[in-house]
Design an enzyme around this catalytic site. Structure first.
Site, mmCIF file in Angstrom:
data_model
loop_
_atom_site.group_PDB
_atom_site.id
_atom_site.type_symbol
_atom_site.label_atom_id
_atom_site.label_comp_id
_atom_site.label_asym_id
_atom_site.label_seq_id
_atom_site.Cartn_x
_atom_site.Cartn_y
_atom_site.Cartn_z
ATOM 1 N N GLU A 429 0.820 -1.218 0.000
ATOM 2 C CA GLU A 429 0.000 0.000 0.000
ATOM 3 C C GLU A 429 0.852 1.266 0.000
ATOM 4 O O GLU A 429 0.341 2.357 0.220
ATOM 5 C CB GLU A 429 -0.989 -0.006 1.170
ATOM 6 N N CYS A 500 -7.257 -5.837 -1.344
ATOM 7 C CA CYS A 500 -8.223 -5.728 -0.247
ATOM 8 C C CYS A 500 -8.696 -4.297 -0.036
ATOM 9 O O CYS A 500 -9.534 -4.034 0.817
ATOM 10 C CB CYS A 500 -7.659 -6.315 1.042
HETATM 11 C C1 PEP Z 1 -6.020 0.101 2.147
HETATM 12 O O1 PEP Z 1 -5.258 1.003 2.494
HETATM 13 O O2 PEP Z 1 -6.400 -0.078 0.986
HETATM 14 C C2 PEP Z 1 -6.541 -0.834 3.159
HETATM 15 C C3 PEP Z 1 -7.221 -1.906 2.807
HETATM 16 O O3 PEP Z 1 -6.345 -0.549 4.469
HETATM 17 P P1 PEP Z 1 -7.102 0.622 5.247
HETATM 18 O O4 PEP Z 1 -8.246 1.100 4.372
HETATM 19 O O5 PEP Z 1 -7.608 0.033 6.518
HETATM 20 O O6 PEP Z 1 -6.043 1.634 5.446
HETATM 21 MG MG MG Z 2 -4.259 0.979 4.379
#
Ligand code: PEP
Ligand code: MG
Length: 547
Positions: A429, A500
């Site tokens: 990410e 995700c």
């Molecule tokens: C994302 O950053 O895409 C992720 C799934 O984590 P979060 O949205 O919890 O930061």
């Molecule tokens: Mg994230």
């Protein structure tokens, strides 16, 4: 038109006549008897009949709603055989020289009060069960029938409360919905309603009289409301909602149990994102192949202080057991940025999204990290848990995680504590992780691309800043190329890669992701079946050729 609000047990819309459920309740009189032993024999005979009925109900429930939900009727049989319960009844008949009906009703009241006064919520719920079994014995003693038989046409059943045995006896063809004045969301009745997929409300303060009986009603299980005598516009609006709901459920039914396989034979894993174990029901209902992202920081955010190892272990174990062998990917603590916990005592930062968050907190506070890892490794002995580390930017960080993991495993081994061998993966990410994904892939079992943060960091746009929405282009070619690159590097090293972040549920990109070779999409439970539909209708090679 009158509207009453209740707690929704099961979503869905029901429209039909309201029928007040009349219980087969018994008027019990105290009668003096001469022959206590004959009276006790009457009671014993009635009890045998009641147990036979419960055996029949158990078999019916087993067929219709499964073993776990049928178990209540086994519990009722055991309660009827309970020595304390039986001794109380027989003793009352002998010493007070009273009829069996009176002894059963009095014992029922005494035991129910005793259970209701207990601190333990589970024991409190048993008060309703003891009343239920006693009512059954009284019905047999009176030679009467149950209340369910009185329902003759499809209706919305309204009652003050419904015992589990009353609920399971309801003919599903005749019950459009049920609404009770009392009752908790955790009662067996509520559990049965969910399993039977009947729209239902509990805790709905509505009058059980002629102002509702026989009237047209609409139960809105989505918003927890019942409309009595609805006006035309409400009826039209709810009918539309009902049609949409039916269509959604039909889609759900036809796609359940199918493999996520394209027309040209490519498989993709469709998993669910959750933040709480309460979401597990929706995961199962929507036929997810596993959990692709359990945001464990919500466990921390719901609390006033650090959750203990034991608390966490119980939650992770429950998730693993409920998913019964399917993969449960639990992401370690991703606190920081917009997710702040006061008790962490974090310093104010100029740029929290670029600050001390996620794995950076865990690596600088190893004791905190170790507590969570111990809970995760222990819980993985109970199912297919996988651990996922967030906000990775380098191989060095992964190596540091590996060192801490080794320490945790050594500690558990020395303490003789059982643990499993979970798969371990990382979130991709940050642009840095994308660029070194070839090297990272050598260190871990899988990648899961967090497109929410990846988009924020790639486009340099704060994901929280709604004023920048017009610039936050989640389909930006830079992001899509990064996803493709990550998948290729994963495959080169022989590991799988999924998505995700929210982009994974973007149905306009499903075919594109399949073409890139994405192995897994983890989305909110309600998005699984619509995406499965696209997967089933896609020919990946044709899609690529037509691009
Ligand atoms: C994302 O950053 O895409 C992720 C799934 O984590 P979060 O949205 O919890 O930061
Ligand atoms: Mg994230």
């Amino acid at each position: 038109m009158n509207v009453y609000e209740g707690k929704s047990v099961f979503h869905g819309i029901a429209i039909g006549r309201i029928s007040i459920y009349k219980k087969g309740e018994q008027q019990v009189k105290r009668v003096k008897i001469d022959d206590a032993e004959t009276e006790i024999a009457r009671y014993e005979e009635a009890k045998i009949q009641a147990v036979k009925q419960l055996q029949g109900l158990y078999q019916k429930a087993l067929r219709e709603v499964g073993e776990a939900n049928a178990a209540i009727f086994e519990v009722h049989q055991m309660m009827l055989e309970d020595d304390d319960y039986n001794d109380s009844i027989k003793n009352m008949v002998r010493t007070q020289e009273v009829n069996a009906e009176y002894a059963v009703a009095s014992t029922s009241d005494n035991f129910a009060q005793m259970f209701a006064a207990m601190d333990d919520d589970y024991m409190k719920e048993r008060a309703a069960d003891v009343k239920d079994i006693s009512e059954r014995v009284l019905t047999v003693l009176h030679g009467g029938g149950g209340g369910a038989a009185a329902i003759k046409e499809p209706s919305i059943i309204v009652a003050d409360d419904l015992a589990p045995s009353e609920t399971v006896q309801l003919d599903k063809e005749l019950v459009l919905s049920f609404v009770t004045v009392y009752g908790s969301l955790n009662s067996h009745t509520a559990i049965l309603a969910r399993t039977m997929a009947i729209p239902a409300l509990v805790g709905t303060p509505l009058p059980l009289d002629d102002t509702i009986d026989g009237k047209l009603g609409i139960v809105d299980g989505v918003n927890g409301k019942i409309y009595v005598d609805p006006d035309e516009s409400t009826l039209a609006r709810l009918k539309k909602m009902q049609r949409e709901d039916i269509q959604r459920k039909e889609l759900l039914q036809t796609l359940k149990g199918k493999e996520n396989i394209t027309l040209d034979g490519k498989n993709v894993m469709l998993y669910a994102n959750i933040g709480n174990i309460k979401d597990l029901a929706a995961v199962l209902q929507n036929d997810a192949g596993g959990i692709g992202l359990f945001r464990s920081e919500f466990i921390y955010l719901e609390k006033e202080d650090y959750p203990t190892e034991e608390e966490q272990f119980q939650i992770y174990k429950q998730a693993a057991e409920t998913m019964a062998g399917r993969r449960v990917i639990i992401r370690t603590l991703d606190i920081g940025a917009d997710k702040q916990c006061d008790y962490f005592g974090m310093e104010q930062e100029e740029n929290p999204a670029l600050g001390c968050r996620a794995i950076r907190i865990c690596l600088t506070r190893p004791e905190l990290f170790k507590t969570q890892l111990r809970a995760l490794f222990r819980a993985s002995a109970y199912g297919k848990i996988a651990i996922m580390y967030p906000m990775i930017t380098s191989v060095k960080e992964v190596k540091r995680i590996q060192e801490i993991v080794s320490l945790v495993k050594a500690e558990l081994t020395n303490q003789g504590i059982e643990f499993g061998e979970p798969e371990q993966g990382i979130m991709i990410e940050t642009p840095a992780a994308v660029m070194v994904s070839e090297e990272l892939a050598e260190e871990v079992d899988f990648f899961s691309i967090g497109t929410n943060d990846l988009t924020q960091y790639t486009l340099a746009i704060d994901r929280q800043n709604t004023k920048l929405d017009e610039f936050y282009d989640s389909h930006h070619p830079a992001v899509l190329r990064m996803i493709s690159m990550v998948v290729q590097n994963a495959h080169k090293a022989g590991i799988w890669a999924g998505i995700c972040g929210e982009l994974g549920a973007d149905q306009t990109l499903t075919q594109e992701f399949l073409a890139m070779g994405v192995d897994e999409l983890s989305v909110s439970p309600g998005s699984i079946l619509p995406i499965r539909k696209i997967v089933l209708e896609t020919n990946v090679e044709e899609y690529k050729a037509g691009k």
